[in-house]
Design an enzyme around this catalytic site. Sequence first.
Site, mmCIF file in Angstrom:
data_model
loop_
_atom_site.group_PDB
_atom_site.id
_atom_site.type_symbol
_atom_site.label_atom_id
_atom_site.label_comp_id
_atom_site.label_asym_id
_atom_site.label_seq_id
_atom_site.Cartn_x
_atom_site.Cartn_y
_atom_site.Cartn_z
ATOM 1 C CB VAL A 40 -0.761 0.067 1.102
ATOM 2 C CG1 VAL A 40 -2.127 -1.049 1.135
ATOM 3 C CG2 VAL A 40 -0.164 -0.121 2.259
ATOM 4 N N PRO A 99 2.226 4.644 -0.945
ATOM 5 C CG PRO A 99 2.417 7.027 -1.511
ATOM 6 C CD PRO A 99 1.840 5.488 -2.070
ATOM 7 C CG ASP A 100 -1.606 4.448 1.693
ATOM 8 O OD1 ASP A 100 -2.874 4.467 1.733
ATOM 9 O OD2 ASP A 100 -1.535 4.320 0.655
ATOM 10 C CG HIS A 101 1.965 2.022 6.181
ATOM 11 N ND1 HIS A 101 1.550 1.383 5.120
ATOM 12 C CD2 HIS A 101 1.360 1.354 7.210
ATOM 13 C CE1 HIS A 101 0.574 0.347 5.610
ATOM 14 N NE2 HIS A 101 0.577 0.462 6.682
#
Length: 802
Positions: free
Chosen positions: A553, A555-557
Amino acid sequence: MTLPLDGVRVLDLTDGLGESSGRYLADLGAEVIRIEMPGGSRSRAAEPVVDGVSIPFALRNANKLGITLDLDTDAGRERLRGLAAGADILIESLHPGRLSEYGVGANEIRSVAPGLVWVSISGFGQTGPYRDWVATEQVLYGLSGVLSRSGAPGAEPLLPPTGLVEETVGAHAAWAALLAYHRRLGTGRGETVDVSAFEAMVHGFDPGFGTQGSAAAARSEDFPRGRPNAANFYPVFPCKDGHVRICLLARRQWRGMFEWLGEPEEFADPKYDTIPARFVAADTLHPLIEQLFSAYTQTELVAEGARRGVPVGGVHTLAEVLTTEHFAASGSLVDAEIAPGLRARVPSGYVRVGGDRAGIRTRAPQLGEHNDRAFAARDIVAGTGDPSSAPLAGLRVLDLGVIVFGAELSRQFADYGADVIKIENANFPDGLRQSKRGAALAASVAWGHRNKRSLGIDLRSPEGVDLFRRLVTDADVVLANFKPGTLASMGLSYETLAEINPRVVVSESSAFGSTGPWRTRLGYGPLVRASCGVSALWRYPDDEELLCDGQTVYPDHIAAHVTAIAVLAALIDRRRTGRGTNLEVAQADTALVQLGTQLVTEGLRPGTITAPGNVDPYAAPSGVYACAGDDEWCVVTVRDDDEWAALCGVVDRPDLVGDRRFATNPQRIAHRGEVDGIIATWLRDRDPREATAVLQAAGVPAGAMLRLPQLLTDPQLTARATYTTVEHELLPTPLSATARVAVFGEIADPPTRQAPLAGEQTRQICAELLGLDDAEIDALVRSGVLQPPATDPALVREVATG
């Protein structure tokens, strides 16, 4: 332009790993003084080099000042002590213990500068059995569990693009530094901070044991061999002028695609409203989509997808990214001087502050360029707060965020003491709450919303908006990651909220930002990656359609960490000015900054940057090598002549050290096949973890490919207690979870209070913060403005009375 860290002084002794931490603090206004030995840092020669300029060094050291100190001399060491006495933060990434050998380590310096925040960045941390191991980006991909989920089923695992690791580590270091500095402002106490790049990747890039979206957590010891079959999660299709990716998550998005296809009878069954059913039928469904898309251009497909509510994004090469109108119009890419006489198109920076980009302003310094500059002595103001309190205690955060990014952003504040109130509407539940997969509670909710409270409220009603505004009166932060303009349409723009509370910090995040032609595009991580060039590099070199970033996922984090840093910087600035501000982060900008080296190099030398696969173009031998066993692999990267000599000793081929074909790195690259064959032969019959230990003991960067369950028993992670557990009454067993962002000398590890049920603290919050009595709350519950759990007394009475 006044930036939020104006007046903060940072001493930067990083070399390679962690350089981006000082760059981001400098972007935000800190005076960052890059300190090097007279011969210069190793990273000044880091590849790629264009016209004698190291591109990664130029990007990661922009906005800094540069001086040299000879720590081999008494005068140099004394100068460092003097600078430290007037500094707020010192960041270093030398080998663990190296500065102590000079007599200027953390203990020695902090004895004369007790208010200093000392941040040490290393590959594996200052303690533990891997303390002296060598880390490269490739090695960290292997050991962190990322590599085991990247690539095609049945093929060798595939390394993601470089750059993402260093920036992930830099963001973790910057967040940890500001946490400790914020505490210093309140208590007067400095801190020592131990940042492990290994742990930053395990917990911060795409965690297997954390808020995760599509990344499958490994809670079973029987983790499958081979890569997950993830290509169909976010499929890619050819079109008239390239490729596009679609991202069908919600039922309404599938229905839009179904109608676009002409409502084929074989997919009319309602079961195809679910992702698993479509995944199983991909071999039949995807050819239909491919045939439809083949007649259109990228632009046409994106526009038609937007009209139908189907998320579609172009898969862009680096060359296309550099000329994309949106990135120029939004200020994401700008032309700037990166070295004397060398200009390039570069990613500007991560964040807008008060509407202005906090990005590149000055080029990286030449070696010793500011040696003659006088740095004024500064008094370090001592606070009187309780040093045992959590660093963010006393702050209140109103969290409107959703899904992975929203959960991770507010969790950073909740973990370290802020009162985070998650705002929820039962009529439009957070996507994480909808991903239970048969369980009573989604694991991602337990991970991402620990330590928070939940307020159920209908912000689509005037009464709900009024209650929210009343909460803003005493709040410190409002977080949101809706489509641009959504907060304003709700009557909750920054300008409106600042009239209520001039001290409030409002952070809005979206896929592509609020300016530029893509501002209204539907945005998910897979589409962001594809649009920014990450996906085009995350593939096997011989197959441009087989993108291998489907099991992440990103670049969410890391975008959440980037945003948390900006929010905390704004809160630090508020201590000085008494005013809040508005912040904006586009997830696309996070991807562009982290891919900056490749983008800049491609702009300066068109056509030179292509998908490298598992080969480091600037080092040989380098790659992912098969080991003994089923689907067992080891990553090895030899960067210089010393490491080559060490490798020759390990494989018992000392004769190769003097071989002219392999005498220098350029010669080894020219004979890559031969040197790769040497290490491949040695590894073929060896256990990857045992081989890693032998190579690392000799100083050769190496890392076994670990699967997620192996992280829980890894000796280094175990020794440093990098995992804790989170529990919830609705989960059958505890979940392994991140214990902390870094190891602090005094700041305690976060608690692990269980995540709230939706609306669980509604009644408590309204009574405590809004002063509502039971009768008022009951009336608002009955009208649906307030939405506590079904067990709330007002709802129980309503059901009982019919």
